[in-house]
Design an enzyme around this catalytic site. Structure first.
Site, PDB file in Angstrom:
ATOM      1  N   ILE A 130       0.645  -1.062  -0.050  1.00 20.38           N
ATOM      2  CA  ILE A 130       0.094   0.001  -0.110  1.00 20.38           C
ATOM      3  C   ILE A 130       0.883   1.060  -0.200  1.00 20.38           C
ATOM      4  O   ILE A 130       0.328   2.200  -0.553  1.00 20.38           O
ATOM      5  CB  ILE A 130      -0.983  -0.197   1.268  1.00 20.38           C
ATOM      6  CG1 ILE A 130      -0.297   0.006   2.578  1.00 20.38           C
ATOM      7  CG2 ILE A 130      -1.920  -1.034   1.052  1.00 20.38           C
ATOM      8  CD1 ILE A 130      -1.307   0.116   3.699  1.00 20.38           C
ATOM      9  N   SER A 146      -3.603  -0.613  12.402  1.00 20.96           N
ATOM     10  CA  SER A 146      -4.549  -1.831  11.863  1.00 20.96           C
ATOM     11  C   SER A 146      -5.541  -2.196  12.621  1.00 20.96           C
ATOM     12  O   SER A 146      -5.323  -1.815  14.048  1.00 20.96           O
ATOM     13  CB  SER A 146      -3.203  -3.045  11.822  1.00 20.96           C
ATOM     14  OG  SER A 146      -3.853  -4.190  11.603  1.00 20.96           O
ATOM     15  N   TYR A 163       2.929  -7.821  17.460  1.00 22.18           N
ATOM     16  CA  TYR A 163       2.423  -7.134  16.499  1.00 22.18           C
ATOM     17  C   TYR A 163       0.973  -6.283  16.809  1.00 22.18           C
ATOM     18  O   TYR A 163       1.079  -5.113  16.352  1.00 22.18           O
ATOM     19  CB  TYR A 163       1.848  -8.100  15.314  1.00 22.18           C
ATOM     20  CG  TYR A 163       1.332  -7.225  14.047  1.00 22.18           C
ATOM     21  CD1 TYR A 163       2.229  -6.202  13.323  1.00 22.18           C
ATOM     22  CD2 TYR A 163      -0.029  -7.180  13.627  1.00 22.18           C
ATOM     23  CE1 TYR A 163       1.597  -5.788  12.211  1.00 22.18           C
ATOM     24  CE2 TYR A 163      -0.544  -6.677  12.481  1.00 22.18           C
ATOM     25  CZ  TYR A 163       0.171  -5.767  11.906  1.00 22.18           C
ATOM     26  OH  TYR A 163      -0.307  -5.094  10.711  1.00 22.18           O
TER      27      TYR A 163
END
Length: 304
Positions: free
Chosen positions: A31, A143, A170
């Site tokens: 992206i 995210s 993460y």
């Protein structure tokens, strides 16, 4: 009458960006590349801030418009400082896009856990060092994974010296991204700066990020998801582009408008309670200053 598809925001709705400069970390693929391509096509001068300048140059050569490539390794604070020290002109837009996802346990050059060090600390340092030149906004890519697990920052073991869990680490790094944006916007507003801090997430976008997962099972699952569930990288870049160019309030969070924010057109979305806690955001900021040796500058925007 326009159809729903025609009314949905996409890259064709970007304004004329002639004369504006954007730095995008990790712009050579995924992206990041798609966002760089769209911004350059809209007239912006786009700087590919990448670890591998050869790959960055190959990617930039595919983009029509004005581009340049500069080396930046977010997993090495000396590289971050070198990049910032080489910057000497106004910067309209910084997109903190680069990241690693659910990788096997590794350390940055400075000894930080790799996911936290790259996804959060590297961008934290870069942003603070470039703020004197910034004139418009900082967009940090987070995210939906910030909601995973126990949804908290483990201040007792930020660098995961024990019990390394690729997925949980993460998720913590993506939660840190949102808390960073929250506290950065507070500081910008308090200083009277017109610069805005915003966040975006791509939903479930098929990129090469997932190919580095630590387990074979996770890689297999994500390969299936990329093929049958995910949207492509062009759709995944739209929330970033929307946050980068629309007139939105500081600390806004942009993601897809579809079911579960997995795919769809960009829109303002919510975040977890843990990602909205100003006290935790301030505590994380202080810890990040200590770890990186960088501070919110007194002369924010002064050289822009």
């Amino acid at each position: 009458m326009a159809t729903d598809a025609q009314q949905k925001w996409n890259a064709t709705h970007l304004p004329d960006l002639t004369g504006r400069t954007a730095v995008i970390t990790g712009a050579n693929s995924g992206i990041g590349f798609t966002a760089a391509d769209a911004l350059a096509r809209a007239g912006a001068h786009v700087v590919f801030a990448v670890r591998d300048v050869e790959r960055g140059g190959t990617a930039a050569a595919r983009v029509p418009g004005s581009t340049e490539v500069r080396r930046l390794d977010l997993a090495d604070l000396s590289s971050v400082r070198e990049f910032a020290a080489g910057w000497d002109r106004p910067l309209d837009l910084l997109i903190n896009n680069a990241g690693v996802m659910m990788i096997p346990e590794q350390r940055t050059r400075d000894g930080f856990e790799m996911q936290f060090g790259t996804n959060h600390l590297g961008h934290f340092a870069l942003t603070n060092l470039l703020l004197p030149y910034l004139t418009d906004r900082v967009v940090t890519v987070s995210s939906g994974a910030h909601r995973w697990g126990d949804q908290r920052i483990d201040f007792d073991d930020l660098n995961r010296t024990s019990g390394y869990d690729p997925r949980g680490v993460y998720a913590q790094s993506k939660l840190a991204n949102l808390l960073f944006v929250l506290e950065l916007q507070r500081r910008l507003a308090e200083s009277g700066s017109p610069v805005r801090a915003l966040a975006a997430h791509p939903g479930y976008a098929a990129t090469n990020l997932q190919s580095h997962a630590s387990s074979a099972a996770a890689r297999l699952f994500m390969k299936f998801g990329n093929r049958f569930l995910a949207q492509d990288d062009r759709a995944g870049a739209l929330p970033t582009l929307y946050a980068a160019t629309r007139d939105l309030p500081g600390a806004s969070y942009v993601g897809p408008d579809g079911l579960g924010e997995m795919r769809g057109a960009p829109t303002l979305v919510g975040r977890s309670a843990a990602a909205s806690d100003p006290a935790v955001a301030r505590r994380l900021w202080t810890a990040s200053e200590e770890l990186t040796g960088t501070r919110f500058p007194q002369d924010v925007g002064a050289r822009g």
